[in-house]
Structure formats: C-alpha cells, structure tokens
Design a protein around this motif. Structure first.
Motif, mmCIF file in Angstrom:
data_model
loop_
_atom_site.group_PDB
_atom_site.id
_atom_site.type_symbol
_atom_site.label_atom_id
_atom_site.label_comp_id
_atom_site.label_asym_id
_atom_site.label_seq_id
_atom_site.Cartn_x
_atom_site.Cartn_y
_atom_site.Cartn_z
ATOM 1 N N GLY A 2 84.269 -14.868 36.284
ATOM 2 C CA GLY A 2 85.181 -13.979 36.490
ATOM 3 C C GLY A 2 85.205 -12.484 36.044
ATOM 4 N N LEU A 3 84.762 -12.555 34.725
ATOM 5 C CA LEU A 3 84.485 -11.255 34.122
ATOM 6 C C LEU A 3 83.397 -10.647 34.420
ATOM 7 C CD1 LEU A 3 85.077 -9.097 31.922
ATOM 8 C CD2 LEU A 3 83.903 -10.597 30.060
ATOM 9 N N ILE A 4 82.296 -11.444 34.781
ATOM 10 C CA ILE A 4 81.142 -10.714 35.011
ATOM 11 C C ILE A 4 81.214 -10.060 36.443
ATOM 12 C CG2 ILE A 4 78.509 -10.762 35.938
ATOM 13 C CD1 ILE A 4 78.408 -13.094 33.603
ATOM 14 N N GLY A 5 81.816 -10.865 37.390
ATOM 15 C CA GLY A 5 82.179 -10.544 38.889
ATOM 16 C C GLY A 5 82.946 -9.432 38.749
ATOM 17 N N GLY A 6 84.135 -9.603 38.050
ATOM 18 C CA GLY A 6 85.024 -8.595 37.855
ATOM 19 C C GLY A 6 84.505 -7.061 37.451
ATOM 20 N N LEU A 7 83.651 -6.927 36.557
ATOM 21 C CA LEU A 7 82.876 -5.836 36.058
ATOM 22 C C LEU A 7 82.134 -5.352 37.273
ATOM 23 C CD1 LEU A 7 81.941 -6.777 32.354
ATOM 24 C CD2 LEU A 7 83.361 -4.651 33.067
ATOM 25 N N PHE A 8 81.399 -6.266 38.033
ATOM 26 C CA PHE A 8 80.649 -5.673 39.220
ATOM 27 C C PHE A 8 81.353 -4.922 40.225
ATOM 28 C CE2 PHE A 8 77.148 -9.176 38.650
ATOM 29 C CZ PHE A 8 76.427 -8.276 37.726
ATOM 30 N N LEU A 9 82.560 -5.643 40.489
ATOM 31 C CA LEU A 9 83.272 -4.940 41.397
ATOM 32 C C LEU A 9 84.041 -3.650 41.000
ATOM 33 C CD1 LEU A 9 85.160 -8.071 43.131
ATOM 34 C CD2 LEU A 9 83.257 -6.801 43.923
ATOM 35 N N TRP A 10 84.472 -3.806 39.682
ATOM 36 C CA TRP A 10 84.830 -2.621 39.043
ATOM 37 C C TRP A 10 83.820 -1.323 39.286
ATOM 38 C CZ3 TRP A 10 83.794 1.035 35.286
ATOM 39 C CH2 TRP A 10 85.053 1.860 34.949
ATOM 40 N N GLY A 11 82.717 -1.621 39.062
ATOM 41 C CA GLY A 11 81.853 -0.403 39.066
ATOM 42 C C GLY A 11 81.677 0.084 40.506
#
Length: 396
Positions: free
Chosen positions: A269-278
């Motif tokens: 969730g954190l890694i995917g969230g960071l990808f989408l945030w970028g």
C-alpha cells in the motif's frame, strides 16, 4: 448591493427542480474534502476545529437538499429527467452523487467514531455508497456505449466521473474498517479492495486516452477548462485507498492463518501509494499550467469550477497518508500548502456558486434545451412555463 429576490433568473421557482442537475453534488464533494483536510491540517489555527464541524453539518444539509431536489425532478418531471441519461456530459455527473456522500461517511467516523451510533450509521451509508458507485459505474458507461454520441476530440476528464466513485468508496472502506468488529472489518476491507480494482484500472485507461486526446486535439473549450484537474481524482483516491486498506488489512486479519501474506498489503500500500502520488505530482503541475493558459483568455464560471476542489483534496489526502506512514516532513509541509490552496479555491467557488444559486442562474439543464415543457410528466402545479435567459449559461 444584496439581491433580495431569490431565483429571479427563473420564470418560476419550480424551474429550480426541473433544471436541477447532478453536478450540484460536486458542492458536497468539494466541501466534504475540505473539512476532512482541515481536520488533518498539521498546524494550530484558532477556531479551525469548530469550523470543520460546521462545514460537516452544512455539507449534510446541502446533500439532503440536493437529494430532495433530484428526486423531485424524477417524480414531477420524469420525461425530462430521463433525457439526462442521454446527455454526453451531464450524465457523467451522476458519479458525483456517491462521491458527495463519501466525505460525510468519513467525517462521521473521524469526528464521532467513538460513538456506536455514528459508526453504525456510517457503515449503512457506506454500503449504500458502494452500491450506488457500482450502479452508476455500470449504468453510465452502458449508455455511453449504446445511446450517447461521443467524439474523440470532445473527450475530457469528465469521463472519469462515473468510474471513480468505486475507488472513493474504497477509501471510505479503509477509513471505517478500524472502527468495526473484526468480522465486519474483514468483509469491508475485502470489498474495499474489490472496489479499488473495479475503478482504478479503468480510470488509468481513460487517463492514457485523455493524454493522447490532448496531444492530438489540444485543449478543450474554455467552458471545460477545469476538467483537466479531474485527473488528480483517481490518482489521489487510488493512492489513499491502497495505504488505508493496507493498514486495515493488518488490523482486521491479525491472527489469521494467512496473516503473513496480508501483512505484505501494508508495504504494498505504501509503495503503490507513493508511485501514484508521484504520478499525481505530474498531473498537478500540468493542470496548474493549463489553467494559467486558460486564465489569459478568460475563464467563465460554471459548476465545473468545483473540479478545482475535490481532485486537489484527495491528492492532499494521499500526501497526508504518506506522511503518516513515513514521517517525512516534506509531505507534511507540502500537504499543508495544498490545504491552503484548497481552502482558497473553495472560498472562490463557493462564493460564486451561492450567488448563482440565489439568483437561479446556475439552475440550467443542457439536456432540456429545446424541450417542449408541455410534454413533462408531473403534477398540474408543474405545468408549462416559459424558458428564461437562465438557459444561456450552459452548466457543464
């Protein structure tokens, strides 16, 4: 000077119901995400806490009012209401109905989660919101495929509106799950992941096509200028949902045989969230540049201006969610700056909207253009009335 004549732009007050369109629920989306983000503002501001509660209850009041008006249109003006489904723009705003409800659900849990009544009410509303999201997510695309007239060069970000509600409901699932009994929390979390999967891949497919459309056919008409901000919506909610659902999975399934597998959901969730945030950061910058380009030529006000608020707000929510996991000060400071920008947009749009609501100018349904009012279905008191100049403002 204060205008003391409400709905003066309409030939009759009944026109406010007859020409009520679902894009009014974007007011709930924008106001709802504002009070949620103000509640997360990291710095002390005197009076901020009571302000968030005032906005929360005001948002509920407007949502109930709009529901009554929308239902009234279907009851008293059924024939005209059915034409909404064939309109290639207005029908998309049906997605604003469940998305306008989601912040109310989240606010009930965040502000009053310590009371069983608030949690139970939020759970019931969440199931309603999820069902509406799925229904609209199937209904509107079906009409797009079978009845509506679309052209590639006319495509805008509004295509996202009937698709995104499911992932907004997924965010609410991650919000309310920690407040529920274990078995209920497990069910809500699993449904939340399913809602995320129903929405996000479709939304990103639309974003890819939208990029191509902008490259080939350039910017849309200035009446649809704010639609460029809508791309932030699925990116922000997709990111936030991954993080919240990952956290709720760990809590809900603690002690289960397959817990070691679900424990990965928090990291994913954190890694995917960071990808989408970028990715959202790119769209944020592009939307800002495009808006500045439109401002040079004049940016006419319409209800589409609420697109400045909710997409920016859910991207802000993603920023704060990442900060909660990483504790990196940058995300806290950047999130605070986004809240200030969100509050500025909300104040500008709310002022213009209240003026247009009071005068009646914003009650204009493009799907009724050229319609013979005598053909409407409804009570005798809603018989034919002449169309006024309010039609001149085509609210997109």
């Amino acid at each position: 000077m204060i205008d003391l004549h409400p709905l003066r732009k309409l030939s009759h007050p009944r026109e406010a119901i007859r020409q009520f369109t679902p894009n009014w629920f974007t007011l709930n989306m924008g106001t709802g995400i504002l009070f949620l983000m103000l509640a997360q503002f990291p710095f002390f501001v005197y009076g901020l806490a009571p302000l968030t509660r005032i906005l929360f209850w005001a948002d509920i009041g407007f949502y109930l009012l709009f529901c009554a008006m929308f239902i009234g249109r279907w009851v008293f003006f059924t024939r005209g209401a059915l034409r909404l489904l064939d309109h290639p723009v207005q029908s998309m705003f049906l997605g604003a109905i469940p998305m306008g409800l989601a912040p109310i659900i989240n606010g009930a849990v965040n502000f009053y989660g310590g009371t069983p009544f608030a949690v139970h009410a939020a759970l019931i509303l969440w199931f309603t919101d999820a069902a509406l999201s799925l229904f609209i997510g199937w209904l509107v695309p079906f009409y797009m495929f079978t009845r509506q007239s679309h052209a590639f060069e006319n495509m805008t970000g509004v295509w996202l509106l009937p698709i995104v509600p499911a992932e907004v409901a997924a965010v609410s699932a991650g919000t309310i799950a920690p407040h529920l009994p274990v078995q209920t929390a497990q069910m809500v979390t699993i449904i939340g992941y399913a809602l995320w999967a129903i929405s996000v891949p479709l939304a990103f497919g639309i974003l890819a096509i939208l990029f191509l459309r902008l490259a080939l056919h350039k910017l849309p008409h200035r009446d649809m200028a704010v639609s460029t901000w809508l791309a932030l919506g699925p990116i922000g909610t997709g990111s936030t949902a991954l993080i919240l659902l990952g956290n709720s999975s760990v809590r809900a399934f603690a002690g289960e045989k397959f817990f070691h597998m679900l424990a990965m959901a928090q990291g994913i969730g954190l890694i995917g969230g960071l990808f989408l945030w970028g990715l959202g950061l790119w769209w944020f910058g592009m939307a800002a540049l495009i808006t500045l380009r439109y401002v040079k030529d004049g940016l006419p006000f319409n209800m589409g201006w609420w697109g400045f608020t909710f997409p920016l707000g859910v991207y802000t929510a993603s920023t704060f969610a990442i900060f909660a996991e990483t504790k990196f000060a940058f995300f806290e400071l950047f999130g605070a700056a986004l809240v200030v920008l969100l509050a500025f947009f909300w104040m500008v749009v709310t002022t213009r909207t209240m003026q247009g609501m009071w005068s009646g100018q914003l009650f204009s349904a493009p799907c009724l253009t050229g319609e013979c009012l005598s053909g409407e279905t409804g009570l005798p008191m809603f018989d034919a009335a002449p169309v006024t100049a309010s039609r001149e403002l085509q609210v997109q």
